[in-house]
Design a protein around this motif. Sequence first.
Motif, PDB file in Angstrom:
ATOM      1  N   GLY A 231      40.920  25.217  51.834  1.00  0.00           N
ATOM      2  CA  GLY A 231      41.985  24.517  51.112  1.00  0.00           C
ATOM      3  C   GLY A 231      42.555  25.341  49.977  1.00  0.00           C
ATOM      4  N   ARG A 232      41.684  26.024  49.239  1.00  0.00           N
ATOM      5  CA  ARG A 232      42.138  26.827  48.089  1.00  0.00           C
ATOM      6  C   ARG A 232      43.001  27.999  48.551  1.00  0.00           C
ATOM      7  NH1 ARG A 232      39.978  31.358  46.187  1.00  0.00           N
ATOM      8  NH2 ARG A 232      38.130  31.088  47.472  1.00  0.00           N
ATOM      9  N   LEU A 233      42.554  28.723  49.568  1.00  0.00           N
ATOM     10  CA  LEU A 233      43.304  29.890  50.039  1.00  0.00           C
ATOM     11  C   LEU A 233      44.620  29.483  50.693  1.00  0.00           C
ATOM     12  CD1 LEU A 233      40.301  31.952  51.447  1.00  0.00           C
ATOM     13  CD2 LEU A 233      41.628  32.442  49.384  1.00  0.00           C
ATOM     14  N   TRP A 234      44.590  28.387  51.444  1.00  0.00           N
ATOM     15  CA  TRP A 234      45.832  27.906  52.062  1.00  0.00           C
ATOM     16  C   TRP A 234      46.838  27.510  50.983  1.00  0.00           C
ATOM     17  CZ3 TRP A 234      48.030  22.993  51.687  1.00  0.00           C
ATOM     18  CH2 TRP A 234      49.157  22.775  52.488  1.00  0.00           C
ATOM     19  N   THR A 235      46.361  26.810  49.963  1.00  0.00           N
ATOM     20  CA  THR A 235      47.252  26.381  48.889  1.00  0.00           C
ATOM     21  C   THR A 235      47.859  27.574  48.165  1.00  0.00           C
ATOM     22  OG1 THR A 235      45.956  24.359  48.574  1.00  0.00           O
ATOM     23  CG2 THR A 235      47.426  25.011  46.787  1.00  0.00           C
ATOM     24  N   ALA A 236      47.044  28.580  47.876  1.00  0.00           N
ATOM     25  CA  ALA A 236      47.559  29.775  47.199  1.00  0.00           C
ATOM     26  C   ALA A 236      48.646  30.437  48.032  1.00  0.00           C
ATOM     27  CB  ALA A 236      46.415  30.758  46.936  1.00  0.00           C
ATOM     28  N   THR A 237      48.452  30.492  49.342  1.00  0.00           N
ATOM     29  CA  THR A 237      49.461  31.084  50.232  1.00  0.00           C
ATOM     30  C   THR A 237      50.762  30.292  50.193  1.00  0.00           C
ATOM     31  OG1 THR A 237      47.747  31.938  51.705  1.00  0.00           O
ATOM     32  CG2 THR A 237      49.967  31.750  52.614  1.00  0.00           C
ATOM     33  N   GLU A 238      50.652  28.961  50.255  1.00  0.00           N
ATOM     34  CA  GLU A 238      51.846  28.116  50.230  1.00  0.00           C
ATOM     35  C   GLU A 238      52.598  28.244  48.908  1.00  0.00           C
ATOM     36  OE1 GLU A 238      53.165  26.074  52.857  1.00  0.00           O
ATOM     37  OE2 GLU A 238      51.849  27.570  53.773  1.00  0.00           O
ATOM     38  N   LEU A 239      51.873  28.357  47.805  1.00  0.00           N
ATOM     39  CA  LEU A 239      52.528  28.503  46.500  1.00  0.00           C
ATOM     40  C   LEU A 239      53.217  29.852  46.378  1.00  0.00           C
ATOM     41  CD1 LEU A 239      49.768  26.900  44.249  1.00  0.00           C
ATOM     42  CD2 LEU A 239      52.054  25.985  44.642  1.00  0.00           C
ATOM     43  N   GLU A 240      52.569  30.916  46.843  1.00  0.00           N
ATOM     44  CA  GLU A 240      53.201  32.237  46.817  1.00  0.00           C
ATOM     45  C   GLU A 240      54.465  32.244  47.665  1.00  0.00           C
ATOM     46  OE1 GLU A 240      53.023  35.022  45.312  1.00  0.00           O
ATOM     47  OE2 GLU A 240      51.134  34.983  44.234  1.00  0.00           O
ATOM     48  N   ARG A 241      54.396  31.628  48.822  1.00  0.00           N
ATOM     49  CA  ARG A 241      55.559  31.578  49.715  1.00  0.00           C
ATOM     50  C   ARG A 241      56.706  30.808  49.061  1.00  0.00           C
ATOM     51  NH1 ARG A 241      57.341  27.985  53.458  1.00  0.00           N
ATOM     52  NH2 ARG A 241      55.490  26.681  53.254  1.00  0.00           N
ATOM     53  N   ALA A 242      56.382  29.661  48.472  1.00  0.00           N
ATOM     54  CA  ALA A 242      57.429  28.847  47.841  1.00  0.00           C
ATOM     55  C   ALA A 242      57.955  29.517  46.577  1.00  0.00           C
ATOM     56  CB  ALA A 242      56.877  27.459  47.512  1.00  0.00           C
ATOM     57  N   GLY A 243      57.090  30.222  45.850  1.00  0.00           N
ATOM     58  CA  GLY A 243      57.507  30.847  44.594  1.00  0.00           C
ATOM     59  C   GLY A 243      58.372  32.067  44.782  1.00  0.00           C
ATOM     60  N   GLY A 244      58.228  32.755  45.896  1.00  0.00           N
ATOM     61  CA  GLY A 244      59.079  33.913  46.173  1.00  0.00           C
ATOM     62  C   GLY A 244      59.037  34.977  45.090  1.00  0.00           C
ATOM     63  N   GLY A 245      57.856  35.221  44.528  1.00  0.00           N
ATOM     64  CA  GLY A 245      57.721  36.245  43.495  1.00  0.00           C
ATOM     65  C   GLY A 245      58.066  35.784  42.094  1.00  0.00           C
ATOM     66  N   SER A 246      58.339  34.491  41.914  1.00  0.00           N
ATOM     67  CA  SER A 246      58.754  33.980  40.602  1.00  0.00           C
ATOM     68  C   SER A 246      57.601  33.401  39.799  1.00  0.00           C
ATOM     69  CB  SER A 246      59.821  32.899  40.772  1.00  0.00           C
ATOM     70  OG  SER A 246      59.279  31.737  41.398  1.00  0.00           O
ATOM     71  N   ILE A 247      56.399  33.378  40.373  1.00  0.00           N
ATOM     72  CA  ILE A 247      55.244  32.807  39.690  1.00  0.00           C
ATOM     73  C   ILE A 247      54.068  33.776  39.765  1.00  0.00           C
ATOM     74  CG2 ILE A 247      55.896  30.399  40.135  1.00  0.00           C
ATOM     75  CD1 ILE A 247      53.801  30.430  42.425  1.00  0.00           C
ATOM     76  N   VAL A 248      53.103  33.550  38.883  1.00  0.00           N
ATOM     77  CA  VAL A 248      51.824  34.260  38.938  1.00  0.00           C
ATOM     78  C   VAL A 248      50.733  33.217  39.139  1.00  0.00           C
ATOM     79  CG1 VAL A 248      50.169  35.687  37.693  1.00  0.00           C
ATOM     80  CG2 VAL A 248      52.606  36.128  37.440  1.00  0.00           C
ATOM     81  N   LEU A 249      49.891  33.434  40.148  1.00  0.00           N
ATOM     82  CA  LEU A 249      48.721  32.591  40.371  1.00  0.00           C
ATOM     83  C   LEU A 249      47.497  33.284  39.801  1.00  0.00           C
ATOM     84  CD1 LEU A 249      49.164  31.480  44.104  1.00  0.00           C
ATOM     85  CD2 LEU A 249      49.773  30.207  42.052  1.00  0.00           C
ATOM     86  N   ALA A 250      46.658  32.532  39.121  1.00  0.00           N
ATOM     87  CA  ALA A 250      45.453  33.115  38.533  1.00  0.00           C
ATOM     88  C   ALA A 250      44.274  32.176  38.760  1.00  0.00           C
ATOM     89  CB  ALA A 250      45.643  33.370  37.040  1.00  0.00           C
ATOM     90  N   GLU A 251      43.088  32.785  38.863  1.00  0.00           N
ATOM     91  CA  GLU A 251      41.845  32.031  39.013  1.00  0.00           C
ATOM     92  C   GLU A 251      40.893  32.400  37.889  1.00  0.00           C
ATOM     93  OE1 GLU A 251      40.572  31.133  43.418  1.00  0.00           O
ATOM     94  OE2 GLU A 251      41.038  33.266  43.250  1.00  0.00           O
TER      95      GLU A 251
END
Length: 313
Positions: free
Chosen positions: A178-198
């Motif tokens: 669930g965590r990895l899938w969510t990170a992928t979906e957020l990166e795809r939707a963000g299109g380089g406009s966001i930073v994800l951090a853990e």
Amino acid sequence: MAEDLVAVSLEAAGGGTATIARPIVDRGIDLFLRRLRSLLTLSIQVKAFQHLSADGAGNLDLPVTDIGDDQNGYLVIVHVPAPYDQLYRRLFLIPFEVFRERCPRALVHGRECFSFTGNFLGDLNGLWRDYLIDIDRLPEWLGSVPGWAVPIPPVPQPMRPQSVVVGNALTMWRGDIGRLWTATELERAGGGSIVLAEDRVRLDTVTLLLHDLSSRHIAGLHIRTGKITPGRTVHFEVQRPPFFIDKRLHVLLVLLKPDDQIHDFCLLIPSEQLPSLGYSETITLDPLTKRFGPYRVNSDEVGSAFLKSVFRS
């Protein structure tokens, strides 16, 4: 190595109030220093000297485009002397805004750069004298950050009597899906406009920390993953403490089908709504439990729906 040493120093300075997150994809910020049980976050860029002059001075040319402009961001400039296993006892901790305003600029190999000069032994007349601090005074600096020392109240609703079930290796593995899938979906939707951090070490409810590069806002996502039972139900549990409420913190329940593939929809719940819904619930899917209906989001729209809710509203 310098980033790791700075991270340890900052987390230790927090005395149990701080956590450090690292970006999954590097877009300029090295570390995110966050107040536990809140989204109060400082963006940190780390630059390091390996060698200094005999009088403790160092010179560094930094491309202008490499230095952030987040109003809650800091440039941390350190010296890591041999054998490179600890920081020198002083460091420069400079707000981005101050650094960009004060630091001289020069053309270096055709690129506009900030030309930083600092003395780690101390310089009463230096440009950065007010931003050179001893490492053992980091707790004092952190306590001076606006809002850091403000007590955070517990979330509403009395603790439920049933105990929290500790996950086994299999349920934890499904949580990773669930965590990895969510990170992928957020990166795809963000299109380089966001930073994800853990977080380096998970100490509270934030699974993924998000930094919007245009607005500089911070958001958080607590991810729960549940496998659908043969009876078409799913159970989810949010531990409290350390749960907290913030308008930019959401809870995402990722549903897995019997073959561990992502279900057609997920539940995306603002943290403000969770006390009224319950922290430990069994949800039916056919039909969906009525009070969870407003939080149903198609799985292929989860990324865009969350980013719109926390950054575009």
